[in-house]
Design a protein around this motif. Structure first.
Motif, mmCIF file in Angstrom:
data_model
loop_
_atom_site.group_PDB
_atom_site.id
_atom_site.type_symbol
_atom_site.label_atom_id
_atom_site.label_comp_id
_atom_site.label_asym_id
_atom_site.label_seq_id
_atom_site.Cartn_x
_atom_site.Cartn_y
_atom_site.Cartn_z
ATOM 1 N N LYS A 259 5.500 39.901 -6.508
ATOM 2 C CA LYS A 259 6.295 39.804 -7.740
ATOM 3 C C LYS A 259 6.895 38.410 -7.896
ATOM 4 O O LYS A 259 6.916 37.846 -8.994
ATOM 5 C CB LYS A 259 7.401 40.852 -7.721
ATOM 6 C CG LYS A 259 6.896 42.283 -7.897
ATOM 7 C CD LYS A 259 8.047 43.273 -7.907
ATOM 8 C CE LYS A 259 7.541 44.692 -8.090
ATOM 9 N NZ LYS A 259 8.666 45.675 -8.083
ATOM 10 N N LYS A 260 7.380 37.840 -6.779
ATOM 11 C CA LYS A 260 7.940 36.490 -6.836
ATOM 12 C C LYS A 260 6.867 35.470 -7.233
ATOM 13 O O LYS A 260 7.107 34.556 -8.016
ATOM 14 C CB LYS A 260 8.556 36.109 -5.492
ATOM 15 C CG LYS A 260 9.847 36.843 -5.175
ATOM 16 C CD LYS A 260 10.434 36.358 -3.856
ATOM 17 C CE LYS A 260 11.757 37.043 -3.564
ATOM 18 N NZ LYS A 260 12.345 36.583 -2.269
ATOM 19 N N ARG B 279 6.905 39.806 -2.408
ATOM 20 C CA ARG B 279 6.315 38.465 -2.442
ATOM 21 C C ARG B 279 5.367 38.299 -3.622
ATOM 22 O O ARG B 279 5.322 37.254 -4.265
ATOM 23 C CB ARG B 279 5.581 38.194 -1.137
ATOM 24 C CG ARG B 279 6.505 38.014 0.069
ATOM 25 C CD ARG B 279 5.701 37.794 1.332
ATOM 26 N NE ARG B 279 6.573 37.573 2.494
ATOM 27 C CZ ARG B 279 6.118 37.399 3.748
ATOM 28 N NH1 ARG B 279 4.790 37.458 3.976
ATOM 29 N NH2 ARG B 279 6.953 37.194 4.725
ATOM 30 N N LYS C 26 6.136 35.826 -10.932
ATOM 31 C CA LYS C 26 7.213 35.233 -11.724
ATOM 32 C C LYS C 26 7.159 33.710 -11.688
ATOM 33 O O LYS C 26 7.321 33.043 -12.713
ATOM 34 C CB LYS C 26 8.572 35.720 -11.207
ATOM 35 C CG LYS C 26 8.856 37.177 -11.514
ATOM 36 C CD LYS C 26 10.233 37.573 -11.004
ATOM 37 C CE LYS C 26 10.538 39.031 -11.312
ATOM 38 N NZ LYS C 26 11.890 39.443 -10.821
ATOM 39 N N CYS C 27 6.930 33.155 -10.507
ATOM 40 C CA CYS C 27 6.856 31.693 -10.368
ATOM 41 C C CYS C 27 5.682 31.125 -11.159
ATOM 42 O O CYS C 27 5.811 30.134 -11.862
ATOM 43 C CB CYS C 27 6.741 31.333 -8.892
ATOM 44 S SG CYS C 27 6.701 29.547 -8.580
#
Length: 218
Positions: A33-34, A31, A37-38
């Motif tokens: 890392k996401k 979560r 990235k977002c």
């Protein structure tokens, strides 16, 4: 003997599991890392949009000064006595071909254009042109007719010398006031001025020489 018997072991399901802890930790990492990235994508998109807006403002949408030109001047009416001296009480009509060039990506809306004619520093005629609009990157041309008051020309002590030389030297002053509006964000009021000195041939009633200087006030 019953007291010495060992208590039953707890069910396997009640024991802490190291596998569940590792799974929860892995889920948190995924979560995170996401989210990174977002967030990076959104930040990069915002930077790109900011750069595009800056480029549009300073390059594409940069307000440029309109250009006014005197394309030509023609004497349309001139009554002379003995072919040399203007007739007292008559008027000399001069038609000026004026153009307004708009180099901007938005239209240039201008008010009435004014043109004043001088003979050795004294006003001898003036005229007003209609308001209008120069479309983006287009040029608008207009004809402005100026009626010269001959009696004022005859009252000048320099007339005799000019008649002998066969020419009349005059100065015109034109002014165009307007506004440039780009997407209702960038607005700019400008006044374009132009001074032209011209030499009119009395016999051919044509312009022999003409020099113009432009000035833009914001």
């Amino acid at each position: 003997m019953e007291r010495d018997q060992a208590k039953p072991l707890a069910p396997i399901s009640d024991l802490p599991s190291s596998d569940n802890g590792e799974a929860a930790l892995h889920l948190k990492q995924v979560r995170r890392k996401k989210f990174v990235k977002c967030f990076s994508f959104v930040a990069a998109l915002a930077i790109i949009l900011a750069v595009v807006i800056i480029v549009l403002i300073f390059i594409v949408f940069r307000v440029k000064d309109p250009i006014i030109n005197m394309n030509g001047v023609a004497v349309t009416r001139l009554e002379l006595i003995n072919g040399t001296t203007p007739k007292p009480g008559s008027n000399i009509s001069v038609t000026a071909d004026v153009s307004v060039k708009n180099p901007n990506v938005a239209s240039f809306k201008y008010r009435n254009t004014t043109t004043t004619l001088y003979y050795y520093g004294k006003v001898v005629g003036d005229a007003r042109g209609p308001p209008g609009r120069a479309k983006a990157r287009r040029t608008v041309r207009m004809n402005i007719t100026i009626d010269i008051i001959v009696d004022r020309v005859l009252a000048s002590p320099n007339l005799v010398t000019d008649v002998r030389s066969g020419t009349l030297t005059m100065v015109s002053y034109s002014r165009v006031r307007g506004r440039i509006n780009i997407l209702n964000i960038i607005k700019r009021h400008v006044t374009v001025k132009m001074n032209c000195s011209m030499t009119v041939n009395i016999f051919s009633q044509a312009i022999q020489q003409q020099k113009c200087k432009r000035q833009v006030d914001v």
